[in-house]
Design a protein around this motif. Structure first.
Motif, PDB file in Angstrom:
ATOM      1  N   LYS B  17       0.766  -1.161  -0.024  1.00  0.00           N
ATOM      2  CA  LYS B  17       0.115  -0.139  -0.050  1.00  0.00           C
ATOM      3  C   LYS B  17       0.827   1.344   0.007  1.00  0.00           C
ATOM      4  N   ALA B  21       0.097   4.837  -1.990  1.00  0.00           N
ATOM      5  CA  ALA B  21      -0.334   5.864  -1.002  1.00  0.00           C
ATOM      6  C   ALA B  21       0.446   7.007  -1.221  1.00  0.00           C
ATOM      7  N   GLU B  24      -0.517   8.560  -4.526  1.00  0.00           N
ATOM      8  CA  GLU B  24      -2.138   9.350  -4.426  1.00  0.00           C
ATOM      9  C   GLU B  24      -1.611  10.590  -3.788  1.00  0.00           C
ATOM     10  N   GLY B  97     -11.575   9.611  -3.107  1.00  0.00           N
ATOM     11  CA  GLY B  97     -10.458   9.339  -3.839  1.00  0.00           C
ATOM     12  C   GLY B  97      -9.823  10.683  -3.872  1.00  0.00           C
ATOM     13  N   TRP B  98      -8.568  10.480  -4.399  1.00  0.00           N
ATOM     14  CA  TRP B  98      -7.773  11.646  -4.300  1.00  0.00           C
ATOM     15  C   TRP B  98      -8.080  12.635  -5.143  1.00  0.00           C
ATOM     16  N   GLY B 174      -7.266  12.595   4.006  1.00  0.00           N
ATOM     17  CA  GLY B 174      -7.052  11.145   3.957  1.00  0.00           C
ATOM     18  C   GLY B 174      -8.171  10.648   4.944  1.00  0.00           C
ATOM     19  N   GLY B 179      -7.679   8.962   0.729  1.00  0.00           N
ATOM     20  CA  GLY B 179      -6.702   7.805   0.436  1.00  0.00           C
ATOM     21  C   GLY B 179      -5.300   8.731   0.500  1.00  0.00           C
ATOM     22  N   PHE B 183      -4.282   8.468   4.800  1.00  0.00           N
ATOM     23  CA  PHE B 183      -5.388   7.399   5.005  1.00  0.00           C
ATOM     24  C   PHE B 183      -4.772   6.182   5.370  1.00  0.00           C
TER      25      PHE B 183
END
Ligand code: ADP
Ligand code: MG
Lengths: 335, 226
Positions: B17, B21, B24, B97-98, B174, B179, B183
């Motif tokens: 992740k 991340a 993002e 979402g970003w 986040g 995200g 997040f």
């Protein structure tokens, strides 16, 4: 070249109107250097701002090189401004540009092509003696060098008129002399008309052909330098030909006399005072080259009762005498 | 040291992740920064120009614009982020979402950056503007070649501060579904209590901030010839 008629400028302010210019009539001839002197707040800067069209007169007209600036619409004014160059006390160069790019700025504004700009800039920097510093930034220059760049920039669009607002007030004596020499030289070579605002008597003495004294927005005295300084009792004479301070002590009555050495040689002027006897003496005196002649100014100390006679006898000797009211200090600093 | 390395290279959340991340976060900060620059710079210039000693003074417009900017700045960011969810849905189509995060991030930092631009431009000596006017410059020329160019080092410093604020805010959004590293830190690091994920995310954020600051300072220094 420059013609001001009935020029008035009134600023609205919270505590009432401020009359900055109160009916100025002034004529500046082509190719001359015209000094404008006066105390702070007399309206000198406002006058020059009216000449650039940055300030619109409340009434009256401003004509520069045949164009009535005071009537022009903003868009026409921008074009007209390129025909006057201006030099500022604090120079106001752009710190982010090299000195070559600073000089190029007015050419960019005027739409001159890039390669022509480069040639012209090189020529201008040579003219002010900074041809080898084109790539330097303003922060790397001395005060006098910055002012040279300011002058080159002001001349970039080949203006007929150069306006200078206190151009040397931030500079030391020697640098001031060099900058004034440059201005005089440019006037001679380019035939440009120069208006210079100053509070320094030295600037007027060194570079001006004509001088105007402003006070409270009015013209108090104006004329050719040699003529205004030989006018006895004139404020400009006192400002421009200062005599050393009078020694302290008992003062009887004072008589001021002005002469041009063309008319009265210095030795004869002093002889005329000597001939008045032991109880009349020169308290202070100076002789200075000014406006193409040498100008003398004397302060004579005499017994109160003899003043009319002293005035009479000095006048007979060809001097221009005036009894000075004893309360007035006969000294310095009008401008 | 060895244990930490093993933990970092074997932790499945970090392996799977963290790169995603980070990307993002970079995307939402990058796009927001672009929007902030494109909108905030002109807005800052407008704020300055409308002031009583600006190029085009206008009392009413100045007061209205000043009020809007101050109001947006007065709202705590997290409240703004929640309050603009309907706006975000209308623009982006979703509030998750970003991409969606760009809306609150931009709105939250545009007023901040605009004020920084306004201050930077106000510090340009009035004499330079006067000289430019005497030389016959048009207003756009004065704005670009004098005000923005002379204030550029300060504007770049202001933009650096703004991007750093954006990185901080991006971690906050986040938490509400945008995200990114924030997040990751909240859901895996905090809620599922995996300290390695929590601190690794924090370290990546610190590195991002440091890089932005160093680059911003270097650019500002290069542009500054005073
Ligand atoms: N923009 C302005 N608004 C209001 N008053 C002004 C403004 N500019 C100048 N003045 C006033 O006009 C007078 C003349 O100022 P100025 O021309 O700057 O004098 P100087 O250059 O001889 O010192 C002063 O009383 C000054 O306060
Ligand atoms: Mg002044």
């Amino acid at each position: 070249m420059i013609e001001l008629t009935g020029l008035r400028k009134v600023y609205a302010s919270p505590d009432g109107d401020v009359v900055a210019l109160d009916g100025i009539d002034l004529h500046v001839e082509r190719g001359t250097v015209h000094g404008i002197v006066g105390r702070s707040g007399a309206g000198k800067s406002t006058l020059i701002r009216c000449l650039t069209g940055l300030e619109r007169p409340t009434s009256g007209t401003v004509r520069v090189d045949g164009v009535t600036i005071s009537d022009l619409a903003e868009s026409k004014l921008r074009a007209a401004r390129r025909r006057t160059g201006m030099v500022f006390q604090h120079v106001n160069l752009l710190d982010s540009r090299t000195i070559a790019a600073n000089v190029a700025y007015p050419l960019e504004v005027a739409g001159v092509r890039r390669h022509e700009r480069a040639d012209r800039v090189a020529e201008l920097l040579d003219l002010v003696g900074l041809g080898d510093r084109a790539g330097a930034y303003p922060a790397q220059l001395s005060g006098g060098q910055k002012q040279r760049v300011g002058i080159a920039r002001a001349l970039a669009t080949e203006p007929g008129v150069l306006l200078c607002d206190e151009p040397t007030s931030a500079l030391d004596g020697e640098t001031t002399r060099q900058i004034l020499g440059l201005v005089r030289d440019l006037r001679d070579r380019l035939g440009i008309t120069v208006v210079v605002i100053t509070h320094e008597p030295a600037v007027v003495r060194d570079v001006c052909d004509h001088v105007t004294l402003l006070e409270h927005g009015r013209v108090v005295q104006t004329g050719a330098l040699a003529q205004v300084v030989t006018a006895v009792g004139s404020p400009l004479s006192r400002a421009l030909v200062p005599v050393p301070d009078l020694p302290p002590g008992d003062r009887r009555a004072l008589v001021e006399a002005v002469f041009s050495t063309d008319a009265v040689p210095t030795s004869l002027a002093f002889a005329a005072v000597a001939a008045l006897g032991d109880d009349v003496e020169v308290a202070s005196a100076t002789v200075e080259p000014l406006g193409g002649v040498r100008v003398g100014r004397l302060i004579v100390d005499a017994p109160t009762g003899r003043v009319p006679e002293v005035v009479e006898r000095l006048r007979a000797a060809g001097l221009d005498p005036l009894a000075v009211p004893t309360t007035t200090d006969a000294g310095q600093e009008v401008a | 040291m060895g244990d930490l390395w093993i933990e970092l290279t074997t932790n499945r959340v970090i392996q799977q992740k963290l790169p995603e991340a980070t990307v993002e976060t970079l995307q939402m900060v990058g796009l927001s920064a672009l929007v902030v620059l494109v909108v905030g710079l002109p807005l800052g210039l407008l704020l300055r120009s409308l002031a009583s000693d600006g190029l085009t003074p206008n009392r009413t417009a100045s007061a209205v614009l000043g009020f809007v900017v101050n109001t947006l700045r007065a709202l705590p960011f997290i409240i703004l982020a929640v309050a603009v969810i309907p706006v975000t849905r209308a623009i982006v189509g979703t509030s998750l979402g970003w991409e969606a995060a760009v809306v609150p991030l931009s709105l939250g930092t545009i007023p901040f950056f605009a004020r920084l631009v306004e201050t930077a431009v106000r510090d340009v000596a009035p004499g330079k503007v006067e000289a430019a006017r005497v030389m016959g410059s048009t207003t756009p020329k004065i704005l670009g070649a004098v005000l923005v160019r002379e204030a550029l080092p300060a504007i770049v410093s202001g933009f650096t501060v703004t991007v750093i604020a954006l990185i901080g805010y991006s971690a906050m959004v986040g938490a509400i579904g945008a995200g990114g590293l924030g997040f990751l830190a909240i859901t895996y690091g905090f809620q599922r209590f995996d300290p390695t994920v929590l601190y690794t995310s924090v370290v990546v954020i610190v590195v991002l901030v440091t890089v932005v600051q160093l680059v911003g300072d270097a650019v500002a220094r290069r542009l500054d010839h005073r």
